[in-house]
Write an enzyme that holds these catalytic residues in place. Structure first.
Site, PDB file in Angstrom:
ATOM      1  N   LYS A 154      12.676  -2.642   2.764  1.00 43.66           N
ATOM      2  CA  LYS A 154      12.272  -2.328   2.153  1.00 43.66           C
ATOM      3  C   LYS A 154      12.668  -0.942   2.030  1.00 43.66           C
ATOM      4  O   LYS A 154      13.393  -0.342   2.801  1.00 43.66           O
ATOM      5  CB  LYS A 154      10.848  -2.777   2.577  1.00 43.66           C
ATOM      6  CG  LYS A 154       9.780  -2.154   1.850  1.00 43.66           C
ATOM      7  CD  LYS A 154       9.233  -3.481   1.470  1.00 43.66           C
ATOM      8  CE  LYS A 154       7.978  -3.582   0.413  1.00 43.66           C
ATOM      9  NZ  LYS A 154       7.688  -5.074  -0.841  1.00 43.66           N
ATOM     10  N   GLY A 191      -7.831  -8.571  -8.476  1.00 40.40           N
ATOM     11  CA  GLY A 191      -7.609  -7.820  -9.087  1.00 40.40           C
ATOM     12  C   GLY A 191      -7.135  -8.393 -10.160  1.00 40.40           C
ATOM     13  O   GLY A 191      -7.579  -9.718 -10.712  1.00 40.40           O
ATOM     14  N   GLY A 224      -4.613  -7.000 -12.607  1.00 36.73           N
ATOM     15  CA  GLY A 224      -2.875  -6.024 -13.560  1.00 36.73           C
ATOM     16  C   GLY A 224      -2.077  -7.923 -13.829  1.00 36.73           C
ATOM     17  O   GLY A 224      -2.363  -8.516 -14.078  1.00 36.73           O
ATOM     18  N   GLY A 243      -3.598 -10.511 -10.556  1.00 39.89           N
ATOM     19  CA  GLY A 243      -4.749 -10.578 -11.289  1.00 39.89           C
ATOM     20  C   GLY A 243      -4.334 -11.506 -12.041  1.00 39.89           C
ATOM     21  O   GLY A 243      -5.574 -12.244 -12.732  1.00 39.89           O
TER      22      GLY A 243
HETATM   23  P1  NAD Z   1      -0.578  -4.303 -10.784  1.00 39.65           P
HETATM   24  O1  NAD Z   1      -0.815  -2.216 -10.818  1.00 39.65           O
HETATM   25  O2  NAD Z   1      -0.411  -4.368 -11.464  1.00 39.65           O
HETATM   26  O3  NAD Z   1      -2.378  -4.641 -10.946  1.00 39.65           O
HETATM   27  C1  NAD Z   1      -3.656  -4.066  -9.595  1.00 39.65           C
HETATM   28  C2  NAD Z   1      -5.255  -4.086  -9.789  1.00 39.65           C
HETATM   29  O4  NAD Z   1      -5.679  -4.358  -8.736  1.00 39.65           O
HETATM   30  C3  NAD Z   1      -5.461  -3.536 -11.404  1.00 39.65           C
HETATM   31  O5  NAD Z   1      -6.037  -4.042 -11.607  1.00 39.65           O
HETATM   32  C4  NAD Z   1      -6.086  -2.184 -10.303  1.00 39.65           C
HETATM   33  O6  NAD Z   1      -6.976  -1.863 -11.159  1.00 39.65           O
HETATM   34  C5  NAD Z   1      -6.514  -3.063  -9.482  1.00 39.65           C
HETATM   35  N1  NAD Z   1      -6.772  -2.790  -7.858  1.00 39.65           N
HETATM   36  C6  NAD Z   1      -6.370  -1.196  -8.135  1.00 39.65           C
HETATM   37  N2  NAD Z   1      -7.061  -0.944  -6.299  1.00 39.65           N
HETATM   38  C7  NAD Z   1      -8.193  -1.304  -6.316  1.00 39.65           C
HETATM   39  C8  NAD Z   1      -9.292  -1.925  -5.406  1.00 39.65           C
HETATM   40  N3  NAD Z   1      -9.460  -0.937  -4.687  1.00 39.65           N
HETATM   41  N4  NAD Z   1     -10.144  -2.597  -5.694  1.00 39.65           N
HETATM   42  C9  NAD Z   1     -10.215  -3.696  -6.387  1.00 39.65           C
HETATM   43  N5  NAD Z   1      -9.679  -3.318  -7.020  1.00 39.65           N
HETATM   44  C10 NAD Z   1      -8.446  -2.790  -7.059  1.00 39.65           C
HETATM   45  O7  NAD Z   1      -0.076  -4.549  -9.190  1.00 39.65           O
HETATM   46  P2  NAD Z   1       0.399  -6.156  -8.831  1.00 39.65           P
HETATM   47  O8  NAD Z   1       1.574  -6.457  -9.042  1.00 39.65           O
HETATM   48  O9  NAD Z   1      -0.843  -6.996  -9.464  1.00 39.65           O
HETATM   49  O10 NAD Z   1       0.015  -6.198  -7.481  1.00 39.65           O
HETATM   50  C11 NAD Z   1      -1.080  -6.651  -6.747  1.00 39.65           C
HETATM   51  C12 NAD Z   1      -0.834  -7.186  -5.137  1.00 39.65           C
HETATM   52  O11 NAD Z   1       0.049  -8.385  -5.253  1.00 39.65           O
HETATM   53  C13 NAD Z   1      -0.725  -5.537  -4.580  1.00 39.65           C
HETATM   54  O12 NAD Z   1      -1.287  -6.225  -3.325  1.00 39.65           O
HETATM   55  C14 NAD Z   1       0.778  -6.037  -4.472  1.00 39.65           C
HETATM   56  O13 NAD Z   1       1.461  -5.822  -3.784  1.00 39.65           O
HETATM   57  C15 NAD Z   1       0.634  -7.789  -4.378  1.00 39.65           C
HETATM   58  N6  NAD Z   1       2.380  -7.513  -5.026  1.00 39.65           N
HETATM   59  C16 NAD Z   1       2.414  -8.104  -5.871  1.00 39.65           C
HETATM   60  C17 NAD Z   1       3.873  -8.423  -6.835  1.00 39.65           C
HETATM   61  C18 NAD Z   1       4.452  -8.107  -7.767  1.00 39.65           C
HETATM   62  O14 NAD Z   1       5.310  -8.901  -8.558  1.00 39.65           O
HETATM   63  N7  NAD Z   1       3.826  -7.609  -8.594  1.00 39.65           N
HETATM   64  C19 NAD Z   1       4.393  -9.664  -6.035  1.00 39.65           C
HETATM   65  C20 NAD Z   1       4.427  -9.557  -4.615  1.00 39.65           C
HETATM   66  C21 NAD Z   1       2.751  -9.063  -3.923  1.00 39.65           C
END
Ligand code: NAD
Length: 414
Positions: A103, A214, A216, A219
Site C-alpha cells: 500500500k 454507500g 458508489g 454500494g
Molecule cells: P465510492 O467513492 O465510489 O462510494 C462511496 C459511497 O459512500 C458514496 O455513495 C458516498 O456518498 C458514500 N459515503 C461517503 N461518506 C459517507 C458516510 N460518512 N456515510 C455514509 N455514506 C458515505 O467508494 P467505493 O469504491 O464504493 O468504496 C466504498 C468502500 O469500499 C470503501 O471503504 C472502500 O475502501 C471499500 N472498497 C472499495 C473497493 C473498490 O474496488 N472500489 C475495493 C475494496 C474495498
C-alpha cells in the site's frame, strides 16, 4: 483512539491464536518487509513550491510480489499505510491470489490541485519511489486515485525503464492495458459472496430484504445486482443520508440519476421513499445489511441495535473490533471485508495476467473466473469457521495465515 496499525496487529494476534498459527510466522508478519518514507516536491502552477509526505509499504511478499492501492488523502499516516499493507497481505492470501500485500500514498488533498499539478505530483511519486518493477511491487489505485492517475503512473514507469510493461501498475483503463470489468469487480464479488453466505443462513435472496450503506462503486453495484435478483432493497444511503421504502426502492432508476447526473440521494425524487439518517439506516430490520461506504460505522454504541440477519462488509473496516464482539455474542453472522470485498483485488490479478501475456479477456471470462475464485474463498472461510468453531472473520484470517505459513516454512523464513 487505538493506533490503526496496532489494531491491525491485534487482529493478527487474535486470528493467530484462533488458528494455532506458528508464532514465528506472526512475528515476521508483525513488521512490514520494507517501508519507503519520502518527500515529494511539487512545482505549483503559480511558480511556488509545495512539499508532500509520501509512503510505500511492501508489507509481505511470501506469496508473490507486493501489490495494491495508492491513497491520495490529506490525513494519510504511515501507520495507516502499514495497517492497509497487512490487510492486503491477508486479502490476497484468502482469495488465493499469488501476491503479497502493499500500500502507498501521498498526504495530499487532490481536490486542491489543478490537473497539471496532480499529474506532476503523480509522476514525481513514481520517480521518487524508485519503482521496484512488476515482479517486486505493483501500485494500484485507492481513495483519491483513479484511471487517470494510474495511467500517468504507468507512463512514468515506462519512461524510466524504456519498456512497455502494463503489469507494472494496476487499476488502469483498458486503453493502456487494463481489464474489462474492473469498475464493478468489487460489487460483483460481494454479490457472489452474499449469495453463498445467504445460502448458509437459509436466506432466500429472492424473497429477502436488504439495506445498503454507500451508493458508489461498491454500494451502487451490489444494490443493483441484488435488486435484479429480486431482493427488496428497502434502504440505501450516501454521504447526504438514506432513502427508505419498506416496499422496496427502484434502484436502477436511482442509480441512473446518481451516476449520470452526479446527484446525491437527498436530491432524488424517489416516489414513496422517506429520508432517514445513516445511523437510522444501519438499525433497520432487514435480512441482509451491507455497510459499503466507510469504516467504523458499526461500533460499540450501536451494535446492540443492529437488527439484520446477516452482515457483509462491503467497505473496509465498517465494524469496529468491539462491535464485532457484540455482534458475534448476539449470533449475527458477519462476512469480513477481506473476503466480502476481495473482488477488486482478485480482478487486479486478472489485469496482471492479461498484461503479462498480452492476451486480453472478454467480460464473461473475467466475471466467471471471479465467481469461481471468490466463491472458493468464501467456502474455505466458512469450512474453517466450522472446523475450528470460530467466527467467519477469524476464519478468513486463518485461511490466509495458513497459506502464508506454508510458504514461509518452505522458504525457510521460519
Ligand atoms: P465510492 O467513492 O465510489 O462510494 C462511496 C459511497 O459512500 C458514496 O455513495 C458516498 O456518498 C458514500 N459515503 C461517503 N461518506 C459517507 C458516510 N460518512 N456515510 C455514509 N455514506 C458515505 O467508494 P467505493 O469504491 O464504493 O468504496 C466504498 C468502500 O469500499 C470503501 O471503504 C472502500 O475502501 C471499500 N472498497 C472499495 C473497493 C473498490 O474496488 N472500489 C475495493 C475494496 C474495498
Amino acid at each position: 483512539m487505538a493506533n490503526v496499525f496496532q489494531s491491525a496487529l491485534n487482529a493478527l494476534e487474535r486470528a493467530g491464536e484462533a488458528g494455532d498459527i506458528n508464532p514465528d510466522v506472526l512475528k515476521v508478519l508483525s513488521r512490514p518487509k520494507r517501508v519507503s518514507d519520502f518527500a515529494l516536491t511539487l512545482k505549483k502552477d503559480d511558480g511556488g513550491i509545495e512539499v508532500f509526505d509520501a509512503y510505500r509499504v511492501q508489507y509481505c511478499d511470501a506469496l508473490g510480489p507486493t501489490r495494491d492501492g495508492t491513497r491520495f488523502v490529506p490525513n494519510l499516516s504511515l501507520d495507516e499505510v502499514k495497517a492497509l499493507g497487512l490487510f492486503m497481505t491477508i486479502k490476497h492470501a484468502v482469495a488465493d491470489v499469488p501476491a503479497g500485500g502493499g500500500k502507498g500514498g501521498i498526504k495530499v488533498d487532490p481536490s486542491r490541485l489543478s490537473r497539471r499539478e496532480l499529474e506532476r505530483l503523480t509522476r514525481e511519486y513514481i520517480r521518487k519511489l524508485i519503482p521496484k518493477g512488476p515482479n517486486a511491487d505493483v501500485p494500484g489505485a485507492d481513495i483519491g486515485t483513479n484511471l487517470q492517475t494510474q495511467s500517468w503512473m504507468l507512463d512514468e514507469y515506462e519512461k524510466i525503464t524504456g519498456e512497455h510493461c502494463p503489469h507494472a501498475v494496476n487499476d488502469k483503463p483498458e486503453a493502456v492495458g487494463g481489464t474489462v470489468g474492473s469498475y464493478e469487480a468489487t460489487g460483483l464479488g460481494l454479490f457472489f459472496v452474499t449469495r453463498q453466505a445467504a445460502r448458509d443462513q437459509a436466506i432466500d435472496l429472492t424473497q429477502a430484504t436488504a439495506v445498503v450503506q454507500g451508493f458508489g462503486q461498491v454500494g451502487g453495484t451490489i444494490a443493483e445486482l441484488l435488486h435484479e435478483l429480486g431482493t427488496e432493497i428497502i434502504a440505501v444511503s450516501d454521504i447526504s443520508g438514506g432513502l427508505y421504502d419498506e416496499s422496496g426502492l427502484d434502484i436502477p432508476a436511482m442509480r441512473a440519476e446518481v451516476e449520470n447526473e452526479g446527484a446525491l440521494l437527498e436530491d432524488l425524487n424517489a416516489a414513496g421513499a422517506e429520508m432517514i439518517s445513516n445511523e437510522e439506516l444501519l438499525e433497520l430490520d432487514c435480512d441482509v445489511l451491507l455497510p459499503s461506504a466507510v469504516q467504523n460505522v458499526i461500533h460499540e454504541d450501536n451494535a446492540d441495535d443492529i437488527s439484520a440477519g446477516l452482515i457483509l462488509e462491503g467497505a473496509n473496516g465498517p465494524v469496529t473490533p468491539k462491535a464485532d464482539q457484540i455482534l458475534a455474542e448476539r449470533g449475527i453472522p458477519l462476512v469480513p471485508d477481506v473476503v466480502a470485498n476481495a473482488g477488486g483485488a482478485t480482478v487486479c490479478h486478472y489485469e496482471r495476467i492479461q498484461g503479462r501475456t498480452d492476451h486480453y479477456w472478454d467480460l464473461e471470462r473475467v466475471q466467471k473466473t471471479l465467481k469461481d475464485q471468490i466463491t472458493e474463498a468464501y467456502d474455505a472461510t466458512s469450512e474453517t469457521a466450522e472446523e475450528l468453531d470460530i467466527s467467519l472473520r477469524h476464519a478468513a484470517w486463518v485461511v490466509a495465515l495458513r497459506r502464508i505459513s506454508k510458504s514461509m516454512e518452505m522458504r525457510g523464513w521460519v
